[in-house]
Design an enzyme around this catalytic site. Structure first.
Site, PDB file in Angstrom:
ATOM      1  N   LYS A 172      41.527  58.868  49.152  1.00 22.45           N
ATOM      2  CA  LYS A 172      42.156  57.708  48.516  1.00 22.45           C
ATOM      3  C   LYS A 172      43.675  57.823  48.591  1.00 22.45           C
ATOM      4  O   LYS A 172      44.368  56.892  49.024  1.00 22.45           O
ATOM      5  CB  LYS A 172      41.731  57.596  47.049  1.00 22.45           C
ATOM      6  CG  LYS A 172      42.367  56.397  46.324  1.00 22.45           C
ATOM      7  CD  LYS A 172      42.442  56.592  44.829  1.00 22.45           C
ATOM      8  CE  LYS A 172      43.621  57.477  44.455  1.00 22.45           C
ATOM      9  NZ  LYS A 172      43.856  57.502  42.978  1.00 22.45           N
ATOM     10  N   CYS A 247      33.652  37.934  31.551  1.00 23.00           N
ATOM     11  CA  CYS A 247      32.815  37.091  32.413  1.00 23.00           C
ATOM     12  C   CYS A 247      32.936  35.603  32.059  1.00 23.00           C
ATOM     13  O   CYS A 247      32.912  34.736  32.942  1.00 23.00           O
ATOM     14  CB  CYS A 247      31.357  37.523  32.330  1.00 23.00           C
ATOM     15  SG  CYS A 247      31.047  39.197  32.962  1.00 23.00           S
ATOM     16  N   CYS A 250      35.846  34.092  33.777  1.00 23.77           N
ATOM     17  CA  CYS A 250      36.015  34.509  35.176  1.00 23.77           C
ATOM     18  C   CYS A 250      35.635  33.376  36.118  1.00 23.77           C
ATOM     19  O   CYS A 250      34.521  32.835  36.063  1.00 23.77           O
ATOM     20  CB  CYS A 250      35.169  35.742  35.470  1.00 23.77           C
ATOM     21  SG  CYS A 250      35.275  36.291  37.195  1.00 23.77           S
TER      22      CYS A 250
END
Length: 269
Positions: A172, A247, A250
């Site tokens: 990474k 959510c 969203c």
């Protein structure tokens, strides 16, 4: 006798040909090989576009405190690259806010290879004590700095192979460092946010960030490799959080495998 020699020569030629084929195959970039290995998940482009739209509406910590924001651009280019590398090493398992604060302390102390080399490990530990695993990171930073001074004249390596040889630097960090320091995109930088969201959306089915990196590189177009880290990290920090994701507000929920499953589970109650 002649036929035996011809047979031996044919076997030798076949062996050489096989060896060359293996070398050629090894020379093909892993990225290119991976790109043809898997079919993209259905609907990923719409999901990406929806997330991209929401990211433009809200500033995330990574936008202001990512490793590309923590260097002193007034310093020599080699020092700026060194600072980017140190920022990434500090950021592992540490919130962006803590990393940024610690980088400010180090810059005030003198964040150059020569100064860090002359700083004792105990003093360095004290300077970076607010980041996670600071004892190990101090050791890695000291060792890495010495390598850079001895082998790179105080600069940093510009290939993934050499960057990954540095103590405490994983895939990474390596991929993100090359993007920031040398404008090279050879792979995807996958942290906990990218790993979590990629699995949450059904883009991959993996257990570790490194597995996620390989799985994403197998289907995500290379043109998206550079942007996926900041896109998903920022979204994971602001909307699609680890616990209690937002959510309801969203804009991508109708495209999201996680939301669909949660909604279905609620209906079954």
């Amino acid at each position: 006798m002649a036929s035996v020699k011809r047979k031996a020569a044919a076997v030798a030629a076949s062996a050489v040909s096989s060896k060359r084929a293996k070398v050629a195959a090894a020379a093909v970039p892993a990225a290119a090989a991976a790109a043809a290995a898997a079919e993209p998940p259905v609907g990923w482009k719409k999901m990406w576009a929806a997330i991209e739209k929401m990211r433009k509406q809200q500033i995330a910590p990574v936008d202001e405190m990512g490793c590309d924001k923590l260097t002193d651009k007034k310093m020599a280019p080699a020092v700026v690259r060194y600072q980017a590398l140190i920022g990434l090493m500090l950021s592992s398992q540490t919130r962006d806010q803590q990393t940024a604060a610690t980088m400010a302390i180090l810059r005030n102390h003198g964040l150059t290879p020569t100064n860090i080399a002359s700083t004792s490990e105990d003093e360095l530990k004290d300077l970076i004590k607010s980041v996670g695993f600071f004892n190990n990171k101090a050791k890695y930073i000291k060792h890495t700095t010495n390598i850079l001074l001895e082998e790179y004249n105080g600069d940093t390596p510009d290939t993934l192979k050499d960057v990954l040889k540095l103590p405490g630097v994983g895939p990474k960090m390596g991929h993100l460092f090359l993007q920031v320091a040398y404008n090279k995109t050879e792979g995807i930088g996958v942290d906990v946010h990218v790993h979590r969201l990629s699995n949450r959306y059904g883009w991959v089915n993996t257990k570790t960030p490194e597995q996620t990196r390989k799985a994403l590189e197998a289907w995500l177009p290379q043109s998206h490799w550079r942007g996926v880290n900041k896109l998903l990290v920022g979204f994971g920090q602001t909307v699609c959080t680890p616990r209690n994701p937002k959510c309801a507000s969203c804009g991508a929920k109708k495209l999201c495998a996680y939301y669909k499953k949660e909604a279905s589970d609620i209906e079954d109650l």
